[in-house]
Design an enzyme around this catalytic site. Sequence first.
Site, mmCIF file in Angstrom:
data_model
loop_
_atom_site.group_PDB
_atom_site.id
_atom_site.type_symbol
_atom_site.label_atom_id
_atom_site.label_comp_id
_atom_site.label_asym_id
_atom_site.label_seq_id
_atom_site.Cartn_x
_atom_site.Cartn_y
_atom_site.Cartn_z
ATOM 1 N N SER A 12 -18.177 72.244 77.946
ATOM 2 C CA SER A 12 -18.933 73.403 77.306
ATOM 3 C C SER A 12 -20.307 72.927 77.102
ATOM 4 O O SER A 12 -21.103 72.578 78.466
ATOM 5 C CB SER A 12 -18.414 73.916 76.020
ATOM 6 O OG SER A 12 -19.114 74.738 75.495
ATOM 7 N N HIS A 39 -18.074 77.000 79.961
ATOM 8 C CA HIS A 39 -18.330 78.329 78.974
ATOM 9 C C HIS A 39 -19.758 78.695 79.394
ATOM 10 O O HIS A 39 -20.879 78.210 78.946
ATOM 11 C CB HIS A 39 -18.323 77.523 77.589
ATOM 12 C CG HIS A 39 -17.094 77.466 77.019
ATOM 13 N ND1 HIS A 39 -16.865 76.705 75.828
ATOM 14 C CD2 HIS A 39 -15.764 77.760 77.475
ATOM 15 C CE1 HIS A 39 -15.645 76.548 75.605
ATOM 16 N NE2 HIS A 39 -14.998 77.159 76.533
ATOM 17 N N ASP A 130 -11.936 74.653 72.231
ATOM 18 C CA ASP A 130 -11.178 75.076 73.420
ATOM 19 C C ASP A 130 -10.822 73.990 74.259
ATOM 20 O O ASP A 130 -11.677 72.954 74.654
ATOM 21 C CB ASP A 130 -12.213 76.045 74.043
ATOM 22 C CG ASP A 130 -11.741 76.610 75.117
ATOM 23 O OD1 ASP A 130 -10.243 77.184 75.206
ATOM 24 O OD2 ASP A 130 -12.290 77.336 76.277
#
Length: 342
Positions: A12, A39, A130
């Site tokens: 991310s 992401h 995540d």
Amino acid sequence: MARSSIIVIGASAGGVAALRSLAAALPNALSAPVLVVLHIGAYRSELPALLNAAGPLPAKHAEDGETIFPGHIYVAPPDRHMIVADGRLRLLRGPKENCARPAIDPLFRSVAESYGSDAVGVILTGNLNDGALGLFEIKRCGGVAIGQDPNDAAYPEMPRSAAEHVALDYCLPLAEMPELLVELVDRKGKVVVMPKTSSQLDGQEPEIINGQIFERPLTVTCPECGGALKKFEVGSIVKFGCHIGHSYTAEIMATAQFEEMEKVMRAAVRFLNERAEFCLQMAEHNGVAEPDASNDWHAASKQALDRAYKLRDLVEQEWLTPETSHRPVLAPDGSDRARFRG
């Protein structure tokens, strides 16, 4: 350690620089494909071009249904979850997970399901958590779980969460990962598969289809107001009530729920029809002046109409209605003689 036939990487915040550094150090003869989720939401992504420029492995945005080849890097495109199913890549516009689409967990879950011990999962820099659940699934299925050393990560939350919730096989700086990944995909040996958790052993494991989890709903909601319903039993009668005061017997609840479902589906048919008409009007507006744009609008109109037809056919199919098919039939004198319809 078993030969690992696939590598999946999640990142991310700070991930672009980390992925470029990793790609630069991987050899062009890597004997496993590399699948990457960063992401990026629905924004345009230049990540494949950046990875192509950084290292020898060809990188591209994944395409729905394509075959996976070793020595290639496949990147989840904007606004699509990327999963693996039946040895191919699938792109899904499913619900966001951890507020992200593409998200890391769907890919990792699908790879755990498809590859088991032949998978290597890697969590790099990023915020929040995540990827931790997906990495857990890879580990549970016998795969290799790797996390970037949080002290080495530009944003340590994601790798730290992975380390807290998964028994990592390796936790190391980014600079040491390329050599490890090459070693893992070329080495053979034995992997101990983690046992299933107690909830999985007692039959509570959620169903996973094409990498997507289908959990039982937490509750049933009121067809009238959408509030949570509580089930009551009064003698042999089952009834449902919400805190607003709406209440239903089981049979009436089933009928009301079905009617609401049909209304929502028919509303979706209407929206699809309207989208088809809107796109057609835009195609006519562009006309010969902008033929490419006109063709795109025509294609979008046809797609919406095709889906409207399919959904309408689904709505109009016969549905099972046990709430009516097993209802007692009263005799002419009003008594219940235990006769049942159907």
